[in-house]
Design a protein around this motif. Structure first.
Motif, PDB file in Angstrom:
ATOM      1  N   ARG A 113       0.813  -1.211   0.000  1.00  7.35           N
ATOM      2  CA  ARG A 113       0.000   0.000   0.000  1.00  7.35           C
ATOM      3  C   ARG A 113       0.851   1.268   0.000  1.00  7.35           C
ATOM      4  O   ARG A 113       0.428   2.311  -0.511  1.00  7.35           O
ATOM      5  CB  ARG A 113      -0.915  -0.001   1.225  1.00  7.35           C
ATOM      6  N   PRO A 117      -0.581   2.890  -5.752  1.00  3.62           N
ATOM      7  CA  PRO A 117      -1.993   2.498  -5.661  1.00  3.62           C
ATOM      8  C   PRO A 117      -2.155   0.995  -5.912  1.00  3.62           C
ATOM      9  O   PRO A 117      -1.705   0.476  -6.925  1.00  3.62           O
ATOM     10  CB  PRO A 117      -2.654   3.315  -6.783  1.00  3.62           C
ATOM     11  N   GLN A 119      -4.951  -2.596  -4.992  1.00  5.36           N
ATOM     12  CA  GLN A 119      -6.338  -2.953  -4.732  1.00  5.36           C
ATOM     13  C   GLN A 119      -6.427  -4.188  -3.850  1.00  5.36           C
ATOM     14  O   GLN A 119      -5.763  -5.188  -4.111  1.00  5.36           O
ATOM     15  CB  GLN A 119      -7.071  -3.240  -6.050  1.00  5.36           C
ATOM     16  N   GLU A 123     -11.750  -3.655  -3.040  1.00  8.92           N
ATOM     17  CA  GLU A 123     -11.527  -2.471  -3.870  1.00  8.92           C
ATOM     18  C   GLU A 123     -11.559  -2.822  -5.353  1.00  8.92           C
ATOM     19  O   GLU A 123     -12.055  -2.043  -6.187  1.00  8.92           O
ATOM     20  CB  GLU A 123     -10.194  -1.819  -3.497  1.00  8.92           C
ATOM     21  N   THR A 126     -15.033  -2.897  -6.632  1.00 14.98           N
ATOM     22  CA  THR A 126     -15.701  -1.592  -6.733  1.00 14.98           C
ATOM     23  C   THR A 126     -14.951  -0.610  -7.633  1.00 14.98           C
ATOM     24  O   THR A 126     -15.285   0.576  -7.669  1.00 14.98           O
ATOM     25  CB  THR A 126     -15.861  -0.975  -5.328  1.00 14.98           C
ATOM     26  N   ARG A 128     -11.825   0.539  -7.426  1.00 15.72           N
ATOM     27  CA  ARG A 128     -11.035   1.521  -6.688  1.00 15.72           C
ATOM     28  C   ARG A 128      -9.659   0.956  -6.370  1.00 15.72           C
ATOM     29  O   ARG A 128      -9.470  -0.248  -6.272  1.00 15.72           O
ATOM     30  CB  ARG A 128     -11.724   1.915  -5.373  1.00 15.72           C
ATOM     31  N   ALA A 130      -6.054   2.312  -3.832  1.00 13.96           N
ATOM     32  CA  ALA A 130      -5.671   3.305  -2.822  1.00 13.96           C
ATOM     33  C   ALA A 130      -4.201   3.174  -2.486  1.00 13.96           C
ATOM     34  O   ALA A 130      -3.598   2.094  -2.624  1.00 13.96           O
ATOM     35  CB  ALA A 130      -6.521   3.150  -1.561  1.00 13.96           C
ATOM     36  N   TRP A 448      -4.321   8.866   3.283  1.00 12.04           N
ATOM     37  CA  TRP A 448      -4.786   7.975   2.235  1.00 12.04           C
ATOM     38  C   TRP A 448      -5.072   8.755   0.948  1.00 12.04           C
ATOM     39  O   TRP A 448      -5.566   9.883   0.971  1.00 12.04           O
ATOM     40  CB  TRP A 448      -6.066   7.256   2.671  1.00 12.04           C
ATOM     41  N   ASP A 450      -7.201   7.891  -2.482  1.00 15.64           N
ATOM     42  CA  ASP A 450      -8.097   6.975  -3.179  1.00 15.64           C
ATOM     43  C   ASP A 450      -8.094   7.262  -4.680  1.00 15.64           C
ATOM     44  O   ASP A 450      -8.131   8.425  -5.102  1.00 15.64           O
ATOM     45  CB  ASP A 450      -9.532   7.123  -2.648  1.00 15.64           C
ATOM     46  N   TRP A 451      -8.068   6.190  -5.460  1.00 21.08           N
ATOM     47  CA  TRP A 451      -8.110   6.313  -6.908  1.00 21.08           C
ATOM     48  C   TRP A 451      -9.344   5.593  -7.418  1.00 21.08           C
ATOM     49  O   TRP A 451      -9.410   4.360  -7.391  1.00 21.08           O
ATOM     50  CB  TRP A 451      -6.836   5.708  -7.524  1.00 21.08           C
ATOM     51  N   GLU A 452     -10.322   6.357  -7.849  1.00 19.87           N
ATOM     52  CA  GLU A 452     -11.562   5.797  -8.358  1.00 19.87           C
ATOM     53  C   GLU A 452     -11.436   5.621  -9.863  1.00 19.87           C
ATOM     54  O   GLU A 452     -11.440   6.590 -10.634  1.00 19.87           O
ATOM     55  CB  GLU A 452     -12.736   6.719  -7.997  1.00 19.87           C
ATOM     56  N   GLN A 453     -11.334   4.359 -10.296  1.00 18.09           N
ATOM     57  CA  GLN A 453     -10.990   4.074 -11.679  1.00 18.09           C
ATOM     58  C   GLN A 453     -12.204   3.966 -12.582  1.00 18.09           C
ATOM     59  O   GLN A 453     -12.074   4.004 -13.803  1.00 18.09           O
ATOM     60  CB  GLN A 453     -10.190   2.771 -11.747  1.00 18.09           C
TER      61      GLN A 453
END
Length: 454
Positions: A113, A117, A119, A123, A126, A128, A130, A448, A450-453
């Motif tokens: 981590r 980034p 998963q 994650e 969904t 995402r 991080a 943190w 977060d990377w929302e792909q």
């Protein structure tokens, strides 16, 4: 053995002339620069290899820093050589590749981590990913004489790739210095991201300069010390105040075949680090109705402490500590002479250990230095009622209970506010994954991303 350490850290310098605030400021800024060059881009795998190798070195009897710690440590710390050896061995045995990776997985959900980034399974489902980022500079305000909390803080800081300034109280930097020098021997670039200094607490000019540079300040000390720091630290403060601990043995535990081993392990908890840590028991509660009564438990604990004193003698006492212990003994000598509900056992001709049995289950604070109370426990509920004044300040309970009763007791302790329950005999040996005061070990340090792909 190393007789003279080179001047790599501020704590290596002679006490005169005293440090200047400008020196502290420049040291912090150098740490930030060195972190950017030598630490920020290191992989987690590399950090795990380095830290586990360092721990293995400290377990090697021929390791020069270990030899120095055991040879010069008694004079510098007040602990006997045998107590230092047992405490250091227990700590460094807990630092392994497996425990470091387990800590990362527990705290961050993925061992990589901190590298970029990534998963977890959840994650991925969904869409995402991080990443966790450690602060550039952590300042540690070390409290007390036990080295393990300082070592743990430094390991945590290195894992999250943070430069660190460790400020020790006056007269307590010996072991943190050795640990920092051992890191320098292993990897000088890694050690260039560490600073260790020592000065008397309350030096506002130095500490103002230090806190102004810190991204996070961690601190261990009295509640009064932490309250004063909260008014002076401009950024994030992670404080751990004074805590107490106790042992609890159920009637089934003192009726089984392993009761002799149980009492031996209880004595180990009393003797570890001379009972000076927040995890050391002040009282051992014993339920009645078993084959060994609470009073008999106390008598047998006396024999175990005698044996331990022969194998692992208690360290020397300051004049103030010796006087406080003598006063406590005299109080219970008077009580024991006037009431059959109090009994006192003391080491002959020395203050090496003291056992007090009291029929009254009220929680009592020990003065440390292997001074232990043994009391009957009508029930855990009653013990917690008697300890109500310490609610929120109990760190660890060393528990001896059967498999069927233990979950019920742990649930009651947890709801009352205890943050760690362990087997009796392991109170001063928390695992690397321990959540100190119930808080995340690494989670409090990181930010943190977060990377929302999508």
């Amino acid at each position: 053995m190393i007789h003279e350490l080179p001047n790599y850290f501020l704590a290596d310098l002679p006490p005169e002339p005293p440090l200047a605030a400008s020196t502290v400021t420049e040291a912090c800024r150098t740490l930030r620069r060195n972190r950017a060059k030598y630490l920020a881009d290191r992989s987690t795998a590399d950090m795990v290899r380095s830290l586990s190798r360092l721990a293995a070195d400290w377990l090697d009897p021929e390791f020069s820093f270990r030899q120095t710690a055991l040879g010069e440590g008694p004079a510098a710390t007040g602990f006997s050589r045998e107590t230092l050896e047992a405490g250091l061995d227990a700590f460094f045995r807990s630092v392994t590749p497996e425990s470091l990776n387990t800590l990362l997985l527990q705290e961050l959900g993925h061992v990589e981590r901190l590298d970029g980034p990534v998963q977890s399974d959840f994650e991925w489902e969904t869409g995402r990913a991080a990443m966790a980022i450690g602060p550039e500079l952590i300042v540690h305000i070390a409290g007390g004489v036990l080295p393990n909390p300082v070592f743990t803080s430094m390991i945590h800081g290195l894992l999250v790739r943070s430069a660190q300034f460790v400020k020790c109280a006056s007269g307590t930097a010996f072991l943190p210095r050795l640990f920092a020098h051992s890191i320098y021997q292993l990897d000088s670039k890694l050690a260039s991201c560490l600073e260790v200094a020592e000065w008397r607490g309350g030096s506002e000019t130095l500490e103002h300069a230090l806190f102004a540079e810190a991204d996070i300040v961690t601190a261990m000390g009295s509640d009064e010390t932490l309250e004063a720091l909260r008014n002076r630290v401009p950024g994030k403060l992670l404080g751990h105040g004074h805590r107490a601990s106790f042992g609890y043995a159920t009637l089934e535990a003192v009726s089984g075949l392993n009761v002799a081993k149980l009492i031996t392990r209880a004595a180990e908890d009393v003797a570890a680090w001379d009972q000076l840590g927040c995890l050391s028991p002040h009282v051992i509660y014993v339920e009645g109705g078993g084959k060994v009564t609470p009073e008999q438990f106390a008598e047998r604990l006396v024999n175990e402490l005698k044996i331990l004193e022969g194998r692992r003698p208690r360290g020397s006492l300051s004049t103030e500590a010796a006087a406080a212990l003598a006063i406590r003994r005299s109080v219970f000598e008077i009580r024991a002479s006037q009431s059959a509900e109090t009994r006192l056992w003391t080491s002959s001709g020395t203050s090496a250990w003291t056992v007090v049995f009291e029929a009254e289950p009220v929680f009592s604070l020990s003065c440390g230095h292997r001074f232990i109370f043994v009391k009957p426990a009508p029930s855990l509920t009653e013990v917690l009622r008697q300890a109500e004044m310490q609610r929120g300040k109990i760190s660890t309970v060393g528990l001896a209970a059967t498999e069927d009763r233990a979950p019920v007791l742990v649930r009651e302790l947890a709801r009352w506010g205890v943050t760690r329950v362990c087997p009796l005999g392991e109170m001063q040996n928390p695992p690397l994954t321990w959540r100190h005061d119930g808080r995340p070990a690494l989670g409090d340090l990181v930010t943190w991303v977060d990377w929302e792909q999508g």
